[in-house]
Scaffold this active site. Sequence first.
Site, PDB file in Angstrom:
ATOM      1  N   CYS A  75       0.780  -1.245   0.000  1.00  0.00           N
ATOM      2  CA  CYS A  75       0.000   0.000   0.000  1.00  0.00           C
ATOM      3  C   CYS A  75       0.809   1.291   0.000  1.00  0.00           C
ATOM      4  O   CYS A  75       0.773   2.058  -0.947  1.00  0.00           O
ATOM      5  CB  CYS A  75      -0.925   0.042   1.216  1.00  0.00           C
ATOM      6  SG  CYS A  75      -1.793  -1.487   1.549  1.00  0.00           S
ATOM      7  N   ASP A 327      -3.999   0.208  -5.476  1.00  0.00           N
ATOM      8  CA  ASP A 327      -2.585   0.448  -5.151  1.00  0.00           C
ATOM      9  C   ASP A 327      -1.696  -0.723  -5.551  1.00  0.00           C
ATOM     10  O   ASP A 327      -0.585  -0.560  -6.045  1.00  0.00           O
ATOM     11  CB  ASP A 327      -2.395   0.828  -3.679  1.00  0.00           C
ATOM     12  CG  ASP A 327      -3.156  -0.057  -2.720  1.00  0.00           C
ATOM     13  OD1 ASP A 327      -3.751  -1.064  -3.172  1.00  0.00           O
ATOM     14  OD2 ASP A 327      -3.167   0.231  -1.508  1.00  0.00           O
TER      15      ASP A 327
END
Length: 593
Positions: A75, A327
């Site tokens: 992330c 992401d």
Amino acid sequence: MKLSLSVLWVLATSINALGQQPIPHNGGEKPNIVVILTDDQDLHMDSIDYMPLLKKHVIDHGTFYKHHYCSTAICCPSRVTLWTGRNAHNTNVTDVFPPYGGYPKFVVQGFNKNWLPLWLQSAGYSTYYTGKLFNAHTIENWNSPHPSGWTSSDFLLDPHTYQYLNASFQRNDQPPVSYEGQYSTDILAEKAYGLLNEGIESGKPFFLTVAPVAPHSNVNPFPATGNPDDALKEIHMTAPIPAERHKHLFPDAKVPRRSNFNPEKPGGASWIKRLARLTDEVIEYNDDFYRARLQALQAVDELVEGVVTRLEQAGILDNTYIFYTTDNGYHISQHRLNPGKECGFEEDINIPLIIRGPGVPVGESKIVTAHTDLAPTFLKLAGAKWGWEGLDGSPVPLDKKGLREAEKERQEHVNVEFWGRGIPEGKNRFSLDDGKIVDYGPNNTYKALRVVGPDYSLYYSVWCTNEHELYDLTTDPGQLRNIYPSSSSAPETTILGIPVSKVLPRLDALLMVTKSCKGHTCVHPWSVIHPAGNVKTLQGALNKRFDKFYASVSASVSFDKCELGYILESEGPQEAVVFREGSGDDWLANGEL
Ligand SMILES: *[C@@H]1O[C@H](CO)[C@@H](O)[C@H](O)[C@H]1NC(C)=O
Ligand SMILES: *[C@@H]1O[C@H](CO)[C@@H](O)[C@H](O)[C@H]1NC(C)=O
Ligand SMILES: *[C@@H]1O[C@H](CO)[C@@H](O)[C@H](O)[C@H]1NC(C)=O
């Protein structure tokens, strides 16, 4: 035809910035940009097929970029790459928590003063953000400093970011507010619609990012002791929690059983190679986990419709680009892995990117694009003069002509890199083939390259343990057969009819450049090795003429040590080799002079 001054200005600036075709702007106005950024969404387990509203409002009106990649499959580093236009090795935000990552590291590296929202504001845009920004952006540090560059923002904050039923949001300069008991994605949708109205009323072109946490695991808040090892023990990740109204959906959905699903033989390298085969009980748990992900994405699907219909009602849909992406990717049960990411396998790095907007054709594209390309794409759309310096990507082509040209000319490689550990999500730890149970996969630090040409599709990696992987995805899409030559005297494999032993020095030389590339050299890495400019692809480098040169290269990508962060001294040789045309024997490698 009479062009207004503003049209001329837009044409002039977009031509000047890149020397490329201008982008069509409706009525001479700069376009709005809306980014919908999910968290951990896969491309390889069919989640997109369970989103009919995304299909209706975005996919059916735009281009699906099927070869889109993140460069670091986790992330925070991936989001920092998105919003700075730089690879993780150039941001040095390589983890989710300090000391190597998280929001505090982003600030320390100086990016809060030098990132996309500021560049867009200086190009005349109003900028908005709601949802998850970075990890370790918390109810404690949200104001020290406040993220810069947003006209208006409403951030999800740690340690409640991934609590689907106990989100904390923080709007502009106001203190965090807890939404205990309410559904995170639904609150987020309302906030997104509010920011959209602000953008519409701002009288300027606007940029809006909507970043829900779905379909990320649900995560309990954990005491931050500052020690990542403690955090790993304290963090409990469970399947994502869908909205009540979606909990009954897809009762029969299961992880697709493709070739690499819980394979009979172990594969990969480092800790992955030591994983035991998943038991039936774990597989069943993983299927439930998978179903919860699909269900949790339904509220996102509704949000997509909510955003698009509001743009339409406001009469600005025709002048708005909508980007749908995530992401990083995700794996569940492939390669014997528990739910998670952090690997270099296709499941983790090849992710959804769908774009609709003025001039974007309807269909699919196979050109190679990466997250480093998105900041340049936004800047180009915005006609920005600032922010381009040192970015590691190049704009994604958004019209028919650009896409057609890209098929012939665009770069074919993606830089892939990771530092740290592999983390199992859900209730199960990793089971190793010797019967041991471990909390995480150690030595998960590697440098890799994905290369997709017209007739080849390769993944090459070098691990901090100095193990190597080479997969030929044209014949082995599941990445089950590592064809990196081992010491055994097995017959040698070929790629494009050329023995692997000749292909490898080329790939390794390319990786030597990409693993520490900066700006232009990330987009055109072959130009470092072949400064004459006559080699632009692997195919070009495979020319027999260069055999002697590549055979002479002695330094190869390697590590001295496994680290949890970007410690340069542990990362082996750094110098790229250079081929000098016409010098003596027509070849000379660096260091041989
Ligand atoms: C929900 O979040 C608040 C802080 O925003 C916290 O005080 C509370 O303990 C949390 N509740 C649960 C059930 O985690
Ligand atoms: C990590 O890799 C190093 C170098 O190959 C090795 O010595 C070490 O035992 C590995 N650590 C673990 C926990 O597997
Ligand atoms: C990256 O950051 C870490 C942690 O602050 C530091 O130890 C390391 O030297 C940095 N690496 C580079 C290449 O600057």
